[in-house]
Design a protein around this motif. Structure first.
Motif, PDB file in Angstrom:
ATOM      1  N   PRO A  12      -4.301   7.204   3.180  1.00 13.89           N
ATOM      2  CA  PRO A  12      -4.521   7.771   1.845  1.00 13.89           C
ATOM      3  C   PRO A  12      -3.217   8.348   1.285  1.00 13.89           C
ATOM      4  O   PRO A  12      -2.273   8.641   2.023  1.00 13.89           O
ATOM      5  CB  PRO A  12      -5.535   8.879   2.097  1.00 13.89           C
ATOM      6  N   VAL A  13      -3.194   8.493  -0.013  1.00 19.18           N
ATOM      7  CA  VAL A  13      -2.028   9.085  -0.658  1.00 19.18           C
ATOM      8  C   VAL A  13      -2.032  10.593  -0.416  1.00 19.18           C
ATOM      9  O   VAL A  13      -3.085  11.214  -0.305  1.00 19.18           O
ATOM     10  CB  VAL A  13      -2.010   8.762  -2.161  1.00 19.18           C
ATOM     11  N   GLY A  70      -1.811   7.265 -10.568  1.00 14.20           N
ATOM     12  CA  GLY A  70      -2.410   6.257 -11.444  1.00 14.20           C
ATOM     13  C   GLY A  70      -1.479   5.088 -11.715  1.00 14.20           C
ATOM     14  O   GLY A  70      -1.915   3.928 -11.732  1.00 14.20           O
ATOM     15  N   LEU A  71      -0.187   5.365 -11.926  1.00 14.20           N
ATOM     16  CA  LEU A  71       0.783   4.289 -12.160  1.00 14.20           C
ATOM     17  C   LEU A  71       0.873   3.368 -10.944  1.00 14.20           C
ATOM     18  O   LEU A  71       0.900   2.138 -11.092  1.00 14.20           O
ATOM     19  CB  LEU A  71       2.167   4.866 -12.473  1.00 14.20           C
ATOM     20  N   VAL A  72       0.920   3.963  -9.763  1.00 22.35           N
ATOM     21  CA  VAL A  72       1.004   3.151  -8.542  1.00 22.35           C
ATOM     22  C   VAL A  72      -0.257   2.312  -8.387  1.00 22.35           C
ATOM     23  O   VAL A  72      -0.181   1.106  -8.111  1.00 22.35           O
ATOM     24  CB  VAL A  72       1.228   4.029  -7.295  1.00 22.35           C
ATOM     25  N   ARG A  73      -1.398   2.904  -8.584  1.00 23.48           N
ATOM     26  CA  ARG A  73      -2.656   2.160  -8.428  1.00 23.48           C
ATOM     27  C   ARG A  73      -2.775   1.014  -9.425  1.00 23.48           C
ATOM     28  O   ARG A  73      -3.503   0.053  -9.168  1.00 23.48           O
ATOM     29  CB  ARG A  73      -3.845   3.108  -8.574  1.00 23.48           C
ATOM     30  N   SER A  74      -2.057   1.096 -10.537  1.00 22.32           N
ATOM     31  CA  SER A  74      -2.136   0.039 -11.554  1.00 22.32           C
ATOM     32  C   SER A  74      -1.172  -1.113 -11.288  1.00 22.32           C
ATOM     33  O   SER A  74      -1.226  -2.135 -11.988  1.00 22.32           O
ATOM     34  CB  SER A  74      -1.841   0.623 -12.944  1.00 22.32           C
ATOM     35  N   LEU A  75      -0.294  -0.986 -10.294  1.00 18.75           N
ATOM     36  CA  LEU A  75       0.676  -2.036 -10.009  1.00 18.75           C
ATOM     37  C   LEU A  75      -0.007  -3.283  -9.449  1.00 18.75           C
ATOM     38  O   LEU A  75      -0.871  -3.189  -8.571  1.00 18.75           O
ATOM     39  CB  LEU A  75       1.726  -1.545  -9.006  1.00 18.75           C
ATOM     40  N   HIS A  76       0.429  -4.434  -9.926  1.00 20.86           N
ATOM     41  CA  HIS A  76      -0.107  -5.704  -9.446  1.00 20.86           C
ATOM     42  C   HIS A  76       0.230  -5.868  -7.965  1.00 20.86           C
ATOM     43  O   HIS A  76       1.380  -5.705  -7.569  1.00 20.86           O
ATOM     44  CB  HIS A  76       0.485  -6.864 -10.242  1.00 20.86           C
ATOM     45  N   GLY A  77      -0.757  -6.132  -7.160  1.00 13.57           N
ATOM     46  CA  GLY A  77      -0.559  -6.317  -5.730  1.00 13.57           C
ATOM     47  C   GLY A  77      -0.779  -5.066  -4.897  1.00 13.57           C
ATOM     48  O   GLY A  77      -0.828  -5.133  -3.684  1.00 13.57           O
ATOM     49  N   PHE A  78      -0.907  -3.913  -5.570  1.00 15.36           N
ATOM     50  CA  PHE A  78      -1.131  -2.679  -4.820  1.00 15.36           C
ATOM     51  C   PHE A  78      -2.577  -2.604  -4.370  1.00 15.36           C
ATOM     52  O   PHE A  78      -3.499  -2.820  -5.153  1.00 15.36           O
ATOM     53  CB  PHE A  78      -0.795  -1.442  -5.657  1.00 15.36           C
ATOM     54  N   ARG A  79      -2.766  -2.278  -3.098  1.00 16.53           N
ATOM     55  CA  ARG A  79      -4.108  -2.102  -2.527  1.00 16.53           C
ATOM     56  C   ARG A  79      -4.075  -0.901  -1.606  1.00 16.53           C
ATOM     57  O   ARG A  79      -3.198  -0.783  -0.754  1.00 16.53           O
ATOM     58  CB  ARG A  79      -4.535  -3.324  -1.711  1.00 16.53           C
ATOM     59  N   GLU A  80      -5.029  -0.020  -1.774  1.00 11.99           N
ATOM     60  CA  GLU A  80      -5.138   1.116  -0.859  1.00 11.99           C
ATOM     61  C   GLU A  80      -5.748   0.622   0.446  1.00 11.99           C
ATOM     62  O   GLU A  80      -6.621  -0.234   0.447  1.00 11.99           O
ATOM     63  CB  GLU A  80      -5.990   2.217  -1.483  1.00 11.99           C
ATOM     64  N   HIS A  98       0.839  -1.198   0.000  1.00 12.71           N
ATOM     65  CA  HIS A  98       0.000   0.000   0.000  1.00 12.71           C
ATOM     66  C   HIS A  98       0.872   1.244   0.000  1.00 12.71           C
ATOM     67  O   HIS A  98       2.098   1.159  -0.136  1.00 12.71           O
ATOM     68  CB  HIS A  98      -0.965  -0.031   1.192  1.00 12.71           C
ATOM     69  N   TRP A  99       0.261   2.411   0.131  1.00 15.12           N
ATOM     70  CA  TRP A  99       0.956   3.686  -0.017  1.00 15.12           C
ATOM     71  C   TRP A  99       2.163   3.857   0.895  1.00 15.12           C
ATOM     72  O   TRP A  99       3.112   4.549   0.546  1.00 15.12           O
ATOM     73  CB  TRP A  99      -0.007   4.858   0.202  1.00 15.12           C
ATOM     74  N   LEU A 100       2.161   3.245   2.059  1.00 14.66           N
ATOM     75  CA  LEU A 100       3.284   3.415   2.968  1.00 14.66           C
ATOM     76  C   LEU A 100       4.481   2.530   2.618  1.00 14.66           C
ATOM     77  O   LEU A 100       5.552   2.689   3.183  1.00 14.66           O
ATOM     78  CB  LEU A 100       2.840   3.157   4.413  1.00 14.66           C
ATOM     79  N   ASP A 101       4.320   1.645   1.655  1.00 19.59           N
ATOM     80  CA  ASP A 101       5.398   0.762   1.202  1.00 19.59           C
ATOM     81  C   ASP A 101       6.177   1.430   0.068  1.00 19.59           C
ATOM     82  O   ASP A 101       6.269   0.929  -1.053  1.00 19.59           O
ATOM     83  CB  ASP A 101       4.830  -0.584   0.756  1.00 19.59           C
TER      84      ASP A 101
END
Length: 86
Positions: free
Chosen positions: A57-58, A42-52, A12-15
């Motif tokens: 929040p970002v 948008g690029l981060v949100r599209s990464l496989h395994g990324f979950r908010e 997630h965002w803190l990683d």
């Protein structure tokens, strides 16, 4: 060097380090400094395994940290690039 990351592991965002590594691997020719924060989000949100995650929040500080670490990945040659090879 073996890949220490389990592709099933969510992040997630803190990683920030993990995100930077993933972005470098997926977009090795992209210059992180030239990417706007909305596009970076948008690029981060599209990464496989990324979950908010709720409560994480970002924000601009996180995006700046991701951008900085991604630049370091580019300068260092990416994860696993070790100058101490035998």
């Amino acid at each position: 060097m073996p890949d220490y990351r389990d592709p099933r592991e969510k992040f997630h965002w803190l990683d920030v380090d993990r995100i930077a590594e993933e972005l470098y691997e997926r977009y090795p020719d992209q210059d992180p400094i030239r990417i706007s924060f909305p596009d970076l989000t948008g690029l981060v949100r599209s990464l496989h395994g990324f979950r908010e995650e709720a409560g994480h929040p970002v924000n601009e500080k996180i995006l700046e940290a991701i951008q900085s670490r991604w630049m370091e990945e580019r300068l260092d040659g990416g994860p696993g690039d070790d100058d101490d090879r035998d």
